[in-house]
Design an enzyme around this catalytic site. Structure first.
Site: not given
Length: 570
Positions: A44, A271, A281
């Site tokens: 994204e 992850r 983020k």
RNA sequence: UGACCUGUGGUGUAACUGGCAACACGUCUGACUCUGGAUCAGAAGAGUGCAGGUUCGAGCCCUGCCAGGUCAACCA
């Protein structure tokens, strides 16, 4: 194509098969999707990529490489309020820098807005979607909780015609943001929250970085992702563990779409977590916005751009990715493994150079006043093909302050009063006098050199216990060196309840040294060029460098057995 | 009190359809060395979350527990 399967690759490391490789092999064996393998990396564009994304990039592109398939780069840009073109550009740069190529397959979820909208209309016509005009809180309450089933919305029984009309008016911008949504009609009693009539379209009157003001409604992630995979012919849609519970919904949408035997499959992996840093983020953005770091590419950041500026190489990051493996266990990787990966690469490739970071002046009292000479130095002992260079020597030198002790303990091998050491590639020198200022601080050393030891060896076979790096004062290039330490003092800064992760920022994560002297060889080095400053560590040229003032970043320090011994004593 | 997922040396991974737990990083020795770097040699360190069961034999299969994670954004 690279050989995997436990065979060493050309970098001398072993790429292991992971559980995803195994599943793909099985799919291939079963003849699925005409034996194609096609993955995608779907960021994204709402922030910069970090080392965790690098793991995903290496995984996805690595799979394509291994199975002779392809990988698309696709931006998941379904939320115009968070996404920006700046991020798109940085992401492309980072993927390329890592060494991967999406060729002509650059896509955006927004490429499919039209198709997605058509698909939504189809669902409405099939009686599988409806417009809900209750407020957000009501809808949320009706959804129930993970342990309690939800109940059906009164809007669920609306006629197809009315739904079509309402959705058209949503699309035309006739309604305010938040006034209604389009929902898939699935199962409000499902034990899986995501199947309880998920929202698939919402009204957002925001400017989109690519479609501008064309749309007033935007699809949700779940409604866009799998469909994008489907339309791109993706066979294996690899994502992180938190999407595991979304899989039934992913499959439900594919069911509505599927026309042939082709079907994309979602597979989840854990992850990457690294200690002594944060990886979300949102938190990285916070560090940038609140100026705790100097931008997304601050060398202390775990971002790809930060690591690049810090001096990491694409090879080292790819090797790191191979080393950590891919599983569904979510653990924490020690940063030292990342550091080990760069050291390993840079040891083989970095130009060696001498640089004094904390200077102490040395005067060679028996060396002629205005004389200087050039000595041969090896560029990289690990790689003879890198050749050698000349290093100037003269009467006044700098050595590292840490390499001298006035009252050295037995285990300290370096310089002390009356001791003899070797100056690398130069001469044996002996310290005779220690000069101090009025406050008792050592300001310089007076030494004598043994002319017979030129090049670094004495013809009489005399041994010294230490070899020091040095720089000729009048030939030295003065520069700034930025010494980095971990950004956080705590192993898991965001793992504390009731305490903000920023409380654990390391106040000493950046130290600027302005009185550093480097041998002339570094003159003209370009941004990002790597060097090993002998005995100190790996350093690279920061983009802030100018001709007047070169700036170097310390990537990692070399292993320091002496420092280690000292730490153990404490 | 739900659904789904995970549980192997300090850390990360491995162990083909069950056959005496392997590798990397780290740690510790020692060798070598004009970087106290690198390299090389060697060592210590887990009996696979727990308890049962099946089997000649289980990290792999079965049962039950325990622990951790994820899921209740008109985020992705």
């Amino acid at each position: 194509m690279a050989e995997y399967n436990n065979k060493p690759d050309n970098e001398g490391t072993v790429k292991k098969a992971n559980f995803i490789h195994t599943q793909i092999t099985e799919d291939l064996k079963a003849g699925k999707n005409e034996k194609r393998v096609h993955t995608r990396f779907p960021p994204e564009p709402n922030g910069y990529l970090h080392i965790g994304h690098a793991k995903s990039i290496c995984l996805n592109f690595g799979i394509a490489e291994k199975f002779g398939g392809k990988t698309n780069l696709r931006f998941d840009d379904t939320n115009p309020s968070k996404e920006e073109t700046e991020y798109v550009e940085s992401i492309k740069e980072d993927v390329r820098w890592l060494g991967f190529d999406w060729e002509d397959r650059l896509y955006f979820a927004s490429d499919y807005f039209e198709k997605l909208h058509d698909f939504a209309i189809k669902l409405i016509k099939d009686g599988k979607a409806y417009v809900d005009d209750q407020d957000a809180e009501t809808i949320s309450n009706q959804k129930g909780t993970p342990t309690r089933p939800g109940f059906e919305s009164p809007c669920r029984t609306r006629s197809v015609e009315e739904n079509l009309d309402l959705f058209a008016r949503m699309t035309n911008g006739e309604f305010d943001e938040g006034s209604c949504v389009l929902r898939a009609k699935i199962d409000m009693a499902s034990p899986n929250m995501h199947m309880r009539d998920p929202i698939i379209y919402r009204i957002m009157k925001a400017h989109h970085h690519r479609t501008g003001d064309k749309w007033c409604v935007y699809p949700m992630y779940d409604f866009a992702h799998g469909q994008s995979d489907y339309w791109e012919g993706i066979t294996h849609s690899i994502c992180t563990l938190e999407f595991e519970v979304h899989r039934p919904l992913y499959d439900w949408f594919i069911d509505q779409l599927q026309e042939t035997d082709y079907r994309p499959r979602q597979i989840e992996f854990a992850r990457l977590n690294l200690n002594y840093t944060v990886m979300s983020k949102r938190k990285l953005l916070e560090l940038v916005k609140d100026k705790h770091v100097n931008g997304w590419d601050d060398p202390r950041m775990p971002t790809i751009s930060g690591l690049r500026r810090r001096g990491y190489t694409p090879e080292s990051i790819r090797n790191f990715s191979d080393r950590i493996g891919v599983t569904k266990v979510d653990g924490v990787i020690d940063v030292t493994l990342l550091e080990h990966s760069v050291k390993e690469h840079l040891n083989r490739t970095a130009q060696r150079v001498m640089g004094v970071i904390n200077p102490l002046k040395v005067v060679i009292t028996n060396y002629p006043e205005n004389q200087s000479e050039e000595l041969d130095a090896v560029n990289n002992p690990e790689d003879a093909s890198m050749g050698s260079r000349k290093v100037p020597f003269s009467k006044e030198l700098y050595i590292e302050r840490d390499d001298f002790m006035e009252d050295p303990p037995r285990k300290f091998f370096r310089l002390g009063p009356g001791r003899e050491v070797r100056l690398r590639y130069a001469y044996f020198v002996t310290c005779n006098d220690v000069i101090k200022d009025a406050n008792g601080n050592i300001t310089e050393l007076h030494c004598t050199y043994d002319p017979a030891s030129k090049g670094g060896n004495s013809p009489d076979g005399r041994k010294v216990k230490a070899t020091l790096h040095w720089v000729s004062a009048k030939h030295a290039i003065k520069s700034e060196v930025r010494m980095y330490d971990r950004l956080f003092r705590d192993e898991n800064p965001d793992g504390h309840k009731d305490r903000d992760f920023k409380e654990f920022l390391n106040p000493d994560s950046l130290k600027l040294l302005n009185d550093c002297y480097l041998e002339p060889f570094v003159q003209g080095a370009k941004t990002l060029d790597h060097f090993q400053f002998e005995r100190l560590g790996y350093f690279n040229v920061d983009p802030d460098s100018t001709d007047e003032k070169p700036v170097f970043n310390r990537t990692v320090q070399l292993r320091d057995s002496w420092a280690k011994q000292q730490n153990k004593k404490q």
